[in-house]
Every structure is written in C-alpha cells, then in structure tokens.
Scaffold this active site. Structure first.
Site, PDB file in Angstrom:
ATOM      1  N   GLY A  41       0.811  -1.199   0.000  1.00  0.00           N
ATOM      2  CA  GLY A  41       0.000   0.000   0.000  1.00  0.00           C
ATOM      3  C   GLY A  41       0.842   1.243   0.000  1.00  0.00           C
ATOM      4  O   GLY A  41       2.057   1.209  -0.237  1.00  0.00           O
ATOM      5  N   LYS A  81       1.394  -3.871   8.891  1.00  0.00           N
ATOM      6  CA  LYS A  81       1.668  -2.837   7.902  1.00  0.00           C
ATOM      7  C   LYS A  81       2.893  -2.055   8.360  1.00  0.00           C
ATOM      8  O   LYS A  81       2.857  -1.349   9.363  1.00  0.00           O
ATOM      9  CB  LYS A  81       0.460  -1.917   7.746  1.00  0.00           C
ATOM     10  CG  LYS A  81       0.659  -0.823   6.698  1.00  0.00           C
ATOM     11  CD  LYS A  81      -0.477   0.186   6.699  1.00  0.00           C
ATOM     12  CE  LYS A  81      -1.756  -0.419   6.169  1.00  0.00           C
ATOM     13  NZ  LYS A  81      -2.828   0.613   6.025  1.00  0.00           N
ATOM     14  N   ASP A 114     -10.693   7.845   0.615  1.00  0.00           N
ATOM     15  CA  ASP A 114     -10.017   6.973  -0.360  1.00  0.00           C
ATOM     16  C   ASP A 114     -10.705   5.617  -0.426  1.00  0.00           C
ATOM     17  O   ASP A 114     -10.059   4.563  -0.396  1.00  0.00           O
ATOM     18  CB  ASP A 114      -8.540   6.811   0.002  1.00  0.00           C
ATOM     19  CG  ASP A 114      -7.735   6.234  -1.172  1.00  0.00           C
ATOM     20  OD1 ASP A 114      -8.184   6.363  -2.323  1.00  0.00           O
ATOM     21  OD2 ASP A 114      -6.661   5.651  -0.925  1.00  0.00           O
TER      22      ASP A 114
END
Length: 782
Positions: free
Chosen positions: A489, A508, A604
């Site tokens: 990402g 992440k 988003d």
C-alpha cells in the site's frame, strides 16, 4: 442534427415535391463549401457536396401530417440551407409507394433556348431547363396546346410543349444518356410529347421507346396534333452496375417521320427503409416537449435514425420503434406531471428526478404496463403515492424512488397532517412546554458533546492507548523476519504475522520511501484506536520504536474486494455475496459518517480498501487519508488532492473540499463494480473509459442483462439488480446535493437483500451472509 418541420394543410397520404437550395457565400471565411448529409424524415436523402446555387428535389408520399427535413453535420463544415420549398402534387402522377421516393436526376425542355420555366407557368413549380443539341433539329410552334386535355394529368406548361427536338430522318433514333452516381442505380423516366408540326394529310408520327437496350417502354404509340402525351415508365426501373444508361426514341417500323421529344424527366428511386417512431409515442413526446419547453436538442423523429435519437431517450428496435426509457432528470421541468407520460405504453424506465414538478403523483402512471423504474426524487410533489404504485414496489415489480419530496407521503390517505383546530390557550401551553423541553435537551446535548469531544481529544493526543504496543524486535519475531508479503500500500508492504496465541495478524510496516509518511501513519493509528465497528478493520496494536513504525491488524484471510472482482479470479462472487459485501461496506461507512462524533470521512474508498475475512465479512480499511470534521455541524474538510482516480468526487476538482457525499460517490462507483464486474477505469486500445460512461447508455436502454457481470451467467435476481443499479446511480450523481446519505443507502441495500431472501433462498443467503448485514445493531465507539 438541425431539422425543419414542414406542416402542409393536408399532409398525410398526399404527394409533395420538396426542393432544397444551397448557395454557399463563404459565410465561415474558409472559402470552402461544406459537405453534409440531408435527411428526409428518418431516412437519408443524399450527401450535399455541390452548394453553388444547387437545387435538390425529391418527390415523396407523406405518411404523417408533417415532414422533417434535417441537416446532419458529418464533420466537413457547418451545414446550411438557403431555401426550402414544399409543393403539393396530384396523387395520380409520379407513382410511388410510401417505401420509396423519387430524387430528381434531370429535367429538360427540349429544343428551347429560353430562360428557366417554373411557377406560375408550371402549376407544380417544377424547374424546366432548356436544352438544344447540335445533332438534333429544334422545332417550335405558336399554336395553342390543349394543356387541359385529360391526357395531360402531368399539366406540363404550354411553353414547354411548344418546343421540341427531332432527328434528321426516321432512321436516326433520338437518344439521351446519363451516368449514375450510385453503384446500384434505379431510375425512372417520364417522357413528354406533343405533336407541334403540321404534317401532311394522312400522316401521323408513330414512335417506340427502348430503355437501355433492355426492353421497350411501351408498344408503338401515335401523337395527335397539339395534344399532350406523357409516357410513364412502369416497373422495373432502369438499372445497371455503374455504366452509362440511356433511353432511345425511334420511329416505328415502316414509318418515315423522325422521332421527336418535347421534354423529359429522369428520377432516381431511393428506398426509405427506416420507419418513423410509432405515431402515439411521437405525439406524446411532442406534447411533453411543448408542455415543459424542453431545451434539449429535440429535433426530427424521437428515435430514428438511432445515431440522432433525442437526448435522454432510448427506443426499441421494433418496426416501428417505440420509446422504452425516458430520462429527464435535472431538466428544469416545472408544473404538474404531464398525462402525456402515460401514453408511452412500452416505457420501462421514467426518470423525472431533481426537477421542480408540483402537484399530485398521477394515477395514470399505474397504467404503464411495462414500467420497471420510476424516479421522482427531488421534486415538490404533494399528496399520496397511488396505492397501485406502492403495491408494485412492494411486489418487486417496480423500482419506485420518491424521496426528497417533502410534502409527498407514502400512505393513502396521508397521515399526520391534521388541520390546525387547536384553541389558542391549549396551543400557547403546548408551545411553552415544547420550548422548555427544547432548552433542556439542548443543554444536555451540549454537555454530552463537550465530554465526548474532550474524550476524543485526549485519545488523539498521542498514539498511546489501550491497544497493545509492540517493540520493533517483537514485530520482526511476529512476521518471522518479514518473511511473507501479503499486500502493498501507500505506507509500504503488509506482512503476515502470528502472535503468541497463534492468532494471525497483518503487519503494515511504514517504509522510509513510502508515498505516505508518518502523518498518515499516525492518523490511521489514532482513528482506529477510538472507532470500533464490526465492519471496520480492527487494530490489534502498533509499533512506534524510533524510526520503525508499524500497525498490526486483524488478519483478513480472503484479501480485498478488488482481487475477487478481477477477471483473473476463477472463483466468481455470486450475486448474493456481492449484495452482502455491499451491505457490510455500507454499514462501515454509515458508522463513520453518522455513528462517530464528530463524523469521519474516509477520502479513499475503493475495492482494494475493502477487506474480507474468512467468513467473507467485509470491513473497510486503510484510514491513512481519513479526516474527522472539526465539529458535528461541519459539512466538509478542506484538503490537498487525495483519493484514487476514478473514485474521486467530480465536485472535488471544482471546490477542493471533501464531504460525506464524496465518500458516497466513491461508494456508488464500488457498487457499479460489484454489479458489472468491471473496474472504475476501463482500459481500451485507444482511450480509457470511466465505468459511468460505459454503464449509462445500458441503463438508458434498460438492458440489465448486459449491465450485470456476464460471469454470473444470468444467475441473479433481476429486480434486486435494478434496485442496486438505482442506488448506485443516485450515489454517483454529479451534484453532491443530489446524492443520498449513507443511512438511506444502507436501508435501501438492506431492502435489496431482504427482497432476495423472500424468494425462497433464505437459508443459503444466511450462510453466505454471516455478517452484520443480517443485523441491525450497530457498535458504538469507545
């Protein structure tokens, strides 16, 4: 297309000569005449190439009380016209059928050197051009021609019949040649005779006519002195494969008087294959156009030619075509709903949304037997929705949209709008009580909001919270030294991890070279620490160890929605699973908008940010770009450009503000991806298309089979599919003010799910939707 509508006193079933004249005067400064197409009604007449004072004539039998003559721009200059004339003809002359017309090829006055002859000398205002050939002998007469003879139905002017040409002797035929412009020409000739020479007693001119060497036009015929005679060519027409064509007039065998000809006409037969729109539909559309003063470019026939059909209109391929959908959304319509709409009997979709329509919702709309979608949102309608329409909606036969009509109720009769029959003392006491109650409620609301704001502010002051904090060494151990990458990402890579109790997690890791920095990393961590919902991804913990930053989430075993919608995915999502995912995602977004104080916008939203767990429960993720409003009453946040191309609200480019409605727009695009199986941006060899540009024409044609993902092979509920399409369209409207809130979107999606459940598959759907979609309860932020 620009059309001229001609309405003669007696049009239908009558024959007319139509003449268009073009004289280019360098009006555009290009010193080059344009080329364009000329249409007669719904059929092409010809391509206009010569505009140097050129006249074009056609003879046509009208099938309606009017005729449209249209100019069509073909990209080679702006079309124009100098004059347009309509002349009635006697129905007994120039025989044609409604399936064809006669285009003038040539018309000549033989043996004459005088000026052009037309009206008033010619009662039909035909143009007769003089012609004299050096190989022929001119003949003329001052005698009176019997123009009112019964043999003169074509009523040629006496001036035309008083001149002629003949050959030098009987052995020489009189021939006229012409070269067709078409590859497959069909021509008819009309030959006009009058014996204007005073022959010797006992003599009489006798002639035969040969057509193109193929056949004789008629048996030999004789000419009587000063009496007109027109020889008409019967079927079949003269035809060929592109060479020179001709007719030849000869002296009959055994006669000594040479052939003669006073005048001739040559017409090219053109077929008129396109049938105009059904008369009742045309009448209804014209009434609608007149009543609402529609400003769209509605000219010519509503449906035909299909390339130039009226804006907002879709028609069937029947013969004649019929109107099957009409979209007049945001068209500044005012007044009451016209009864003319009820005359469009084959209409499946009628969209009158976001206008200024007033008055009651007409009961006559119930009489449209094929109506599947009726959109009346955003008007000022009053009274009750007719029970028959409500019943069709409840049965799934009609997608009915009537919200945003403040004075329209869904009950018959309307409830809750009683007359003001209270006496003054009781009214005064009621107002006093209401005011006291209002002040109490307001004070409590302010106090509770202040406490909640203080709590959120404290929670956001740092990343520290009740969520577990991990050291970088622990993150390395959890991910087995970052062994397995499961995603990528804006922050960097996402790794598969496992906690001490063997619970799998997604880690992440913030990369130093990522497009999104620590600010977005911190925003996502802070947001997920204070908001909790079953359809938002759960934050397990975080790592804020020097330069090492990481977020640890619950592991979503089935990846993201984008992967499942990809054409490369062999496991196609069923229609029911798509509905469940849509409801799940709507739950999560509705919570962000309406369950959080202050509200939060995601900014988003896209399929790759909708994750799916082992039970295919959908959860919204990736909150790095999310923003909270400063207060509950704010309507937008000002921001730098964010989001993903194809999902960004078109109003953002104009105003630079993100709103709740911006998320709603993105959600509408996601719905279309779920419906169609196509991405937001559809790649093409020449150019890329947005999914809205691809799907809108199909919606207009009510073509649900080609809208829904073909990989489903027709395995979907048509009514629910149409409902989801309607929801998606409302979410993706260009103006933010027209879009519904997520609470309404969620409620309507639940209705779609309930609709499918009522069709005998409740158990299987319950298995497919083991998510919050099957519940109405909502989690509350801590």
């Amino acid at each position: 297309m620009n059309c001229y509508n001609l309405k003669p006193d007696q049009g239908k079933n009558n024959k007319f000569l139509i003449r268009a004249t073009f004289l280019y005067g360098n009006y555009d400064g290009k010193n080059q005449a344009p080329e364009f197409d000329l249409y007669l009604g719904v059929n092409k007449w010809m391509t206009v190439k010569n505009t140097n004072a050129k006249d074009y004539e056609i003879i046509h039998l009208l099938t309606t009380d009017y005729i449209d003559v249209c100019l069509v721009n073909t990209g080679q200059g702006v079309p124009f016209i100098s004059t347009l004339e309509l002349r009635p003809l006697d129905n007994s002359i120039y025989p044609i059928t409604a399936g064809g017309a006669l285009v003038l090829q040539d018309r000549r006055d033989f043996g004459s050197t005088g000026p052009l002859i037309s009206y008033p000398n010619d009662v039909y205002d035909r143009y007769w051009w003089s012609e004299q050939s050096e190989s022929l002998i001119p003949v003329s007469s001052d005698s009176t021609i019997y123009t009112h003879s019964t043999d003169n139905a074509y009523e040629l002017p006496a001036q035309v019949l008083k001149t002629a040409s003949k050959t030098r002797n009987a052995s020489i035929p009189l021939q006229v040649f012409w070269t067709p412009l078409d590859t497959l020409p069909k021509f008819y000739v009309y030959l006009h005779f009058a014996e204007i020479e005073k022959l010797e007693p006992g003599q009489q001119r006798q002639l035969t006519i040969d057509l193109n060497g193929e056949r004789n036009l008629s048996d030999s015929f004789k000419l009587d002195y000063l009496k007109p005679l027109t020889i008409v060519q019967d079927d079949p027409p003269i035809s060929g494969t592109g060479g020179t064509l001709y007719f030849s007039i000869k002296a009959a065998q055994g006669t000594t008087i040479p052939p003669i000809l006073n005048a001739y006409e040559i017409y090219r037969f053109v077929e008129l294959p396109n049938k105009p729109t059904a008369p009742d539909d045309v009448a209804a559309m014209l009434e609608i156009k007149t009543q609402y003063n529609v400003t769209k470019n509605w000219q010519g026939d509503p449906c035909v030619p299909s390339d130039y059909s009226w804006e907002g209109l879709n028609c069937s391929n029947d013969n004649p075509p019929r109107v099957i959908s009409l979209n007049l959304s945001s068209s500044n319509l005012t007044g009451e709903i016209a009864t003319s709409f009820s005359k469009l009997e084959l209409t499946r979709s009628l969209d009158l949304s976001f206008n200024e329509l007033t008055g009651p919702l007409l009961e006559v709309l119930e009489q449209l037997p094929n109506l599947k979608t009726l959109d009346l949102r955003g008007n000022k309608l009053t009274g009750s929705v007719p029970e028959a329409l409500l019943e069709q909606s409840r049965n799934g036969k009609l997608v009915l949209r009537v919200d945003a009509n403040p004075d329209l109720c869904l009950y018959t009769p309307c409830k809750g709008k009683k007359k003001k029959e209270f006496v003054i003392p009781v009214l005064a006491a009621s107002i006093t009580a209401v005011l006291i109650l209002f002040f109490i409620v307001s004070a409590l609301a302010i106090y509770r909001r202040k406490r909640r704001s203080d709590t959120v502010a404290k929670s956001k002051s740092s990343i520290k919270s009740k969520n577990r904090q991990f050291s970088y060494s622990e993150v390395v151990n959890i991910t087995n030294n970052f062994r397995t990458i499961i995603g990528e990402g804006g922050f960097g890579n996402v790794y598969l991890g496992k906690l001490e109790d063997d619970i799998q997690v997604a880690v992440k890791l913030l990369s130093p070279s990522s497009n999104q920095g620590y600010k977005e990393f911190r925003a996502e961590a802070q947001l997920l620490m204070v908001v909790h919902h079953r359809n938002l991804v759960t934050l397990v913990g975080y790592c804020d160890d020097g330069e090492h930053k990481a977020l640890i989430y619950e592991y979503m075993a089935n990846g993201n929605l984008q992967q499942h919608l990809s054409v490369t995915n062999p496991n196609v999502l069923t229609w029911n699973k798509r509905l469940c995912i849509a409801v799940d995602a709507a739950h999560g977004l509705e919570y962000l908008h309406n369950g959080c104080r202050p509200p939060i916008i995601h900014r988003d939203l896209k399929p790759s940010n909708i994750l799916l767990n082992e039970q295919m429960q959908a959860k919204i993720a990736d909150f790095g770009l999310s923003r909270a409003f400063a207060t509950e009453n704010d309507t937008h946040v000002s921001t730098c450009p964010v989001g993903t191309f194809g999902y960004v609200d078109p109003e953002f480019a104009t105003y630079g503000n993100f709103k709740k409605e911006s998320d709603v727009y993105s959600f509408g695009i996601i719905l279309f991806e779920l419906i169609t199986g196509r991405p937001a941006i559809i790649r093409g060899p020449m150019q890329n298309n947005h999914i809205l540009d691809w799907v809108s024409p199909l919606i207009g044609r009510a073509d649900i089979q080609n809208i829904v993902d073909p990989r489903l092979e027709g395995e979907f509920n048509t009514t629910s599919a149409w409902k989801v399409v309607e929801i998606a369209m409302s979410c993706a409207l260009p103006a933010a003010i027209q879009r519904p809130g997520m609470s309404q979107v969620l409620a309507e999606l639940k209705e779609c799910l309930a609709l499918v459940m009522t069709h005998g598959r409740s158990q299987r759907i319950a298995t497919e939707c083991r998510t919050s979609s099957m519940h109405t309860a909502r989690s509350i932020s801590s």
